[in-house]
Structure formats: structure tokens, C-alpha cells
Design a protein around this motif. Structure first.
Motif, PDB file in Angstrom:
ATOM      1  N   ALA A 272      39.646  -9.742 -46.290  1.00  0.00           N
ATOM      2  CA  ALA A 272      40.234 -10.886 -46.986  1.00  0.00           C
ATOM      3  C   ALA A 272      39.212 -12.020 -47.052  1.00  0.00           C
ATOM      4  N   PRO A 273      39.249 -12.822 -48.110  1.00  0.00           N
ATOM      5  CA  PRO A 273      38.261 -13.909 -48.240  1.00  0.00           C
ATOM      6  C   PRO A 273      38.251 -14.852 -47.042  1.00  0.00           C
ATOM      7  N   SER A 274      39.413 -15.155 -46.476  1.00  0.00           N
ATOM      8  CA  SER A 274      39.454 -16.060 -45.323  1.00  0.00           C
ATOM      9  C   SER A 274      38.751 -15.442 -44.120  1.00  0.00           C
ATOM     10  N   ALA A 275      38.912 -14.140 -43.927  1.00  0.00           N
ATOM     11  CA  ALA A 275      38.232 -13.463 -42.819  1.00  0.00           C
ATOM     12  C   ALA A 275      36.725 -13.446 -43.054  1.00  0.00           C
ATOM     13  N   LEU A 276      36.314 -13.185 -44.297  1.00  0.00           N
ATOM     14  CA  LEU A 276      34.881 -13.180 -44.604  1.00  0.00           C
ATOM     15  C   LEU A 276      34.255 -14.559 -44.421  1.00  0.00           C
ATOM     16  N   LEU A 277      35.029 -15.598 -44.665  1.00  0.00           N
ATOM     17  CA  LEU A 277      34.513 -16.945 -44.455  1.00  0.00           C
ATOM     18  C   LEU A 277      34.210 -17.161 -42.975  1.00  0.00           C
ATOM     19  N   ARG A 278      35.114 -16.729 -42.115  1.00  0.00           N
ATOM     20  CA  ARG A 278      34.853 -16.824 -40.674  1.00  0.00           C
ATOM     21  C   ARG A 278      33.643 -15.967 -40.283  1.00  0.00           C
ATOM     22  N   ASP A 279      33.561 -14.788 -40.890  1.00  0.00           N
ATOM     23  CA  ASP A 279      32.467 -13.877 -40.547  1.00  0.00           C
ATOM     24  C   ASP A 279      31.107 -14.449 -40.925  1.00  0.00           C
ATOM     25  N   VAL A 280      31.003 -15.060 -42.101  1.00  0.00           N
ATOM     26  CA  VAL A 280      29.690 -15.554 -42.533  1.00  0.00           C
ATOM     27  C   VAL A 280      29.263 -16.752 -41.687  1.00  0.00           C
ATOM     28  N   VAL A 281      30.219 -17.564 -41.263  1.00  0.00           N
ATOM     29  CA  VAL A 281      29.899 -18.659 -40.342  1.00  0.00           C
ATOM     30  C   VAL A 281      29.405 -18.091 -39.014  1.00  0.00           C
ATOM     31  N   ARG A 282      30.076 -17.069 -38.530  1.00  0.00           N
ATOM     32  CA  ARG A 282      29.666 -16.427 -37.271  1.00  0.00           C
ATOM     33  C   ARG A 282      28.306 -15.745 -37.418  1.00  0.00           C
ATOM     34  N   ALA A 283      28.042 -15.166 -38.597  1.00  0.00           N
ATOM     35  CA  ALA A 283      26.757 -14.508 -38.827  1.00  0.00           C
ATOM     36  C   ALA A 283      25.606 -15.497 -38.698  1.00  0.00           C
ATOM     37  N   GLU A 284      25.782 -16.696 -39.239  1.00  0.00           N
ATOM     38  CA  GLU A 284      24.732 -17.707 -39.101  1.00  0.00           C
ATOM     39  C   GLU A 284      24.543 -18.069 -37.635  1.00  0.00           C
ATOM     40  N   GLN A 285      25.643 -18.225 -36.900  1.00  0.00           N
ATOM     41  CA  GLN A 285      25.550 -18.550 -35.485  1.00  0.00           C
ATOM     42  C   GLN A 285      24.876 -17.433 -34.697  1.00  0.00           C
ATOM     43  N   ALA A 286      25.082 -16.183 -35.141  1.00  0.00           N
ATOM     44  CA  ALA A 286      24.521 -15.034 -34.438  1.00  0.00           C
ATOM     45  C   ALA A 286      23.027 -14.884 -34.656  1.00  0.00           C
ATOM     46  N   GLY A 287      22.474 -15.567 -35.656  1.00  0.00           N
ATOM     47  CA  GLY A 287      21.042 -15.537 -35.860  1.00  0.00           C
ATOM     48  C   GLY A 287      20.571 -14.919 -37.160  1.00  0.00           C
ATOM     49  N   PHE A 288      21.479 -14.565 -38.054  1.00  0.00           N
ATOM     50  CA  PHE A 288      21.057 -14.080 -39.364  1.00  0.00           C
ATOM     51  C   PHE A 288      20.376 -15.202 -40.137  1.00  0.00           C
ATOM     52  N   ASP A 289      19.413 -14.815 -40.978  1.00  0.00           N
ATOM     53  CA  ASP A 289      18.649 -15.787 -41.756  1.00  0.00           C
ATOM     54  C   ASP A 289      19.338 -16.202 -43.039  1.00  0.00           C
ATOM     55  N   GLU A 290      20.176 -15.352 -43.579  1.00  0.00           N
ATOM     56  CA  GLU A 290      20.870 -15.615 -44.844  1.00  0.00           C
ATOM     57  C   GLU A 290      21.998 -14.609 -44.999  1.00  0.00           C
ATOM     58  N   ALA A 291      22.664 -14.643 -46.148  1.00  0.00           N
ATOM     59  CA  ALA A 291      23.777 -13.725 -46.396  1.00  0.00           C
ATOM     60  C   ALA A 291      23.852 -13.399 -47.874  1.00  0.00           C
ATOM     61  N   MET A 292      24.595 -12.363 -48.175  1.00  0.00           N
ATOM     62  CA  MET A 292      24.913 -12.017 -49.559  1.00  0.00           C
ATOM     63  C   MET A 292      26.320 -11.432 -49.575  1.00  0.00           C
ATOM     64  N   CYS A 293      26.895 -11.334 -50.768  1.00  0.00           N
ATOM     65  CA  CYS A 293      28.218 -10.737 -50.878  1.00  0.00           C
ATOM     66  C   CYS A 293      28.299  -9.870 -52.121  1.00  0.00           C
ATOM     67  N   SER A 294      29.292  -9.014 -52.116  1.00  0.00           N
ATOM     68  CA  SER A 294      29.603  -8.202 -53.286  1.00  0.00           C
ATOM     69  C   SER A 294      30.444  -9.018 -54.258  1.00  0.00           C
ATOM     70  N   ASP A 295      30.653  -8.473 -55.461  1.00  0.00           N
ATOM     71  CA  ASP A 295      31.464  -9.139 -56.488  1.00  0.00           C
ATOM     72  C   ASP A 295      32.299  -8.067 -57.174  1.00  0.00           C
ATOM     73  N   HIS A 296      33.446  -7.763 -56.603  1.00  0.00           N
ATOM     74  CA  HIS A 296      34.301  -6.674 -57.082  1.00  0.00           C
ATOM     75  C   HIS A 296      35.647  -7.205 -57.538  1.00  0.00           C
ATOM     76  N   LEU A 297      36.251  -6.501 -58.488  1.00  0.00           N
ATOM     77  CA  LEU A 297      37.644  -6.735 -58.829  1.00  0.00           C
ATOM     78  C   LEU A 297      38.546  -5.758 -58.092  1.00  0.00           C
ATOM     79  N   ALA A 298      38.024  -4.609 -57.728  1.00  0.00           N
ATOM     80  CA  ALA A 298      38.782  -3.576 -57.027  1.00  0.00           C
ATOM     81  C   ALA A 298      37.946  -3.029 -55.885  1.00  0.00           C
ATOM     82  N   PRO A 299      38.584  -2.546 -54.821  1.00  0.00           N
ATOM     83  CA  PRO A 299      37.832  -1.867 -53.770  1.00  0.00           C
ATOM     84  C   PRO A 299      37.421  -0.476 -54.231  1.00  0.00           C
ATOM     85  N   TRP A 300      36.458   0.111 -53.515  1.00  0.00           N
ATOM     86  CA  TRP A 300      36.068   1.489 -53.817  1.00  0.00           C
ATOM     87  C   TRP A 300      37.152   2.477 -53.385  1.00  0.00           C
ATOM     88  N   LEU A 301      37.826   2.158 -52.287  1.00  0.00           N
ATOM     89  CA  LEU A 301      38.826   3.049 -51.696  1.00  0.00           C
ATOM     90  C   LEU A 301      40.087   2.256 -51.397  1.00  0.00           C
TER      91      LEU A 301
END
Length: 319
Positions: free
Chosen positions: A14-43
Motif C-alpha cells: 500500500a502507498p502508506s506502507a511504502l512511504l514508511r519504508d522509503v523513510v526507513r530505507a534512508e535511515q538504514a543507509g541507502f543512497d537513493e530510491a526508485m519506484c515502479s509505476d503500475h496500474l495493476a500488480p503482476w500477480l
């Protein structure tokens, strides 16, 4: 030094969960981030697909590192709208946004009701869209009457400098094709030899800018759980390549998947030992300017914790 990025998968969370995740990713030491752009999931088991462009505004506002996405202009998105979205994000967050343009998948694009073009036609459409987007981001007025139609378009809210317009490609053919206009390349995979060929095809065609890699992995507490997480959440990796861009529904991918452990391992780095995973990521990412890690398992919190304490330190020793 190679940059290490976090991939936010809109198909799975969910977008709200991904928002928390990307904030945590920066705290964990990642240099940057990217995301997908889908209208439907693969599965159907993935079960999500939030609107990437809305999420990007919130994610950039909550973090300090760069965030980009792979997107497909031309059918679901008119290129003028893509250019406007890119300009707005870059104006608000200067120097922190990029977009890589690809030719798209029927999974996301069929919803317009327009016929899904053959690959050559999709490539021609991508080139036309990239030209329109580039002109608009440069402050020019754009008209087009070819694979896409544009009438006297211009952007009124422009950033001080345009964001990078990169390209997404998997095959050597596409990598060479996008080189004349792309300001960087992103590809996906785990096989070092195949990735080297794609990267070299882009450079041999005078491709400029950074070359980046998105890599799917399943890092879990046990080998068995890592295989099961990959099978549950990323089985489309086993669909024959010639079908990946043509299937329209998640159920279609499920019917064509063959998620044996061997097939899953061909497209996903799977394991329980962070040092072994780091070795395999480093081998695949050799020669790239950045690598974006996509943990296919559902538990992103546990993954990010292991990234901070184990995986990222191990990777930085190797890259």
C-alpha cells in the motif's frame, strides 16, 4: 563509488506502507530510491498498485535523498502529462528526481481500450514521446503528429533545470535504440554476462549518463523461506520473456508462470546469508553506477533492518 538504492514496489505494498519504508530505507543507509509505476500488480497475491506520481510527492517531501521511477508514456499517459508531472516534482525538489522512460507493458496500458502495439511501434512511440518530453522540459512549445499527437503544448511551471530523462531497457537492441536521447539507462536482471552486454550496447551507441541496475532479491531467515517468498510474490519472473509485455491480467501471469526453485533463481537472487547475497549482487552490479535492491518478500521492515546491520555494510565492502 557505486550508489545503492532501495526499490519501492507499488505492486506489492500500500502507498502508506511504502512511504514508511522509503523513510526507513534512508535511515538504514541507502543512497537513493526508485519506484515502479503500475496500474495493476503482476500477480493477484501482490494485491496493490498505488498511483506512483502522487506517492513521489509525499516520498520526496519526507526524505532527503533522490527518488526516481520507471514510467511508460504514450498510451496510459500522454507525454505532455508526463512532462508536466516531471517538471512539477523537479521544481519542488531540485536535483532529487529522475524518470526513466520505457515502452510499457500491456498489463498497465490495455485499459485505454487502444490496441497494444507491436514492439517496433512501441519503440517508435517511445522515441516520439521522449522528444516531446525533452522539448517541454526545456521550455519549448511542442507539436507532434506521428505516433503521438500534441498540439501547441507548453509547460508553465518549470524547474530551474530539467530533471534527467533516462531510459529503461532490457535487451541490447533497445539499449542501443534509446542511446541517442537518453540521459542515462536503467536495466534489470541478475546475470552478469547479460547485463554487461546490455550496458555495453548502450555505451557503444554513445549512450551518456549513468547506467543503473534494478535487482530482485529474496533475503529471508532461511533458504526455504526465501524460495517460498519469491514463489508467492514474484512468480511472474518465470513467465517466458516473449509474453511479459503482452499479457493483460495478473491471472494471465499466474497461468503462464512456472515457479520452480530453479526458474525463480534465474531471475531473483535468493538466499539467507547476507554475505553470500552481497557477493552475488556485487557480481551482477559490476560496472554500473547504481544498483537498486528490490526485496520481493512482504516484510520490508525485517529486510531494512538486515540491510542496515548486515547487507549494506557487506555490499559497501565489495562495491
Amino acid at each position: 563509488m557505486m550508489r545503492i538504492g532501495f526499490h519501492a514496489s507499488h505492486e506489492q505494498h500500500a502507498p502508506s506502507a511504502l512511504l514508511r519504508d522509503v523513510v526507513r530505507a534512508e535511515q538504514a543507509g541507502f543512497d537513493e530510491a526508485m519506484c515502479s509505476d503500475h496500474l495493476a500488480p503482476w500477480l493477484t497475491a501482490q494485491g496493490e498498485s498505488g498511483f506512483a506520481w502522487s506517492w513521489l510527492g509525499a516520498a520526496l517531501a519526507r526524505t532527503r535523498f533522490p527518488i526516481g521511477l520507471v514510467t511508460a508514456p504514450g498510451q496510459r499517459y500522454h507525454p505532455v502529462i508526463v512532462a508536466q508531472a516531471m517538471a512539477t516534482l523537479e521544481e519542488m525538489f531540485p536535483g532529487r528526481f529522475w524518470a526513466a522512460l520505457g515502452s510499457g507493458e500491456a498489463l498497465n496500458e490495455h485499459v485505454t481500450g487502444d490496441p497494444w502495439p507491436a514492439k517496433d511501434d512501441r519503440d517508435a512511440r517511445l522515441i516520439a514521446c521522449a522528444a516531446v518530453i525533452g522539448r517541454l522540459l526545456s521550455g519549448e512549445q511542442a507539436d507532434a503528429d506521428g505516433p503521438v499527437r500534441v498540439h501547441e503544448a507548453r509547460l508553465w511551471s518549470l524547474p530551474a533545470s530539467p530533471p534527467p530523462v533516462m531510459a529503461a531497457a532490457i535487451s541490447t537492441h533497445t539499449a542501443a535504440l534509446v542511446a541517442p536521447w537518453a540521459e542515462g539507462l536503467i536495466t534489470v536482471g541478475t546475470d552478469p554476462a547479460a547485463l554487461r552486454e546490455t550496458r555495453q550496447a548502450y555505451r557503444d551507441a554513445d549512450g551518456r549518463g549513468p547506467v543503473m541496475l534494478q535487482l530482485h532479491l529474496s533475503l529471508e531467515q532461511t533458504e526455504e523461506r526465501a524460495v517460498e517468498a519469491a514463489r508467492e510474490q514474484w512468480a511472474q519472473a518465470t513467465v517466458p520473456p516473449e509474453l511479459m509485455w503482452e499479457l493483460e491480467q495478473p491471472e494471465d501471469f499466474e497461468r503462464h508462470a512456472d515457479p520452480t526453485a530453479e526458474r525463480l533463481r534465474a531471475g531473483i537472487v535468493i538466499g539467507a546469508d547476507a554475505d553470500d547475497i552481497a557477493d552475488r549482487i556485487a557480481a551482477a552490479a559490476s560496472g554500473f553506477d547504481a544498483v537498486f535492491l528490490h526485496q520481493v518478500g512482504r516484510d520490508q521492515s525485517a529486510f531494512l533492518e538486515r540491510c542496515e546491520t548486515e547487507l549494506l555494510p557487506a555490499l559497501r565492502r565489495r562495491l
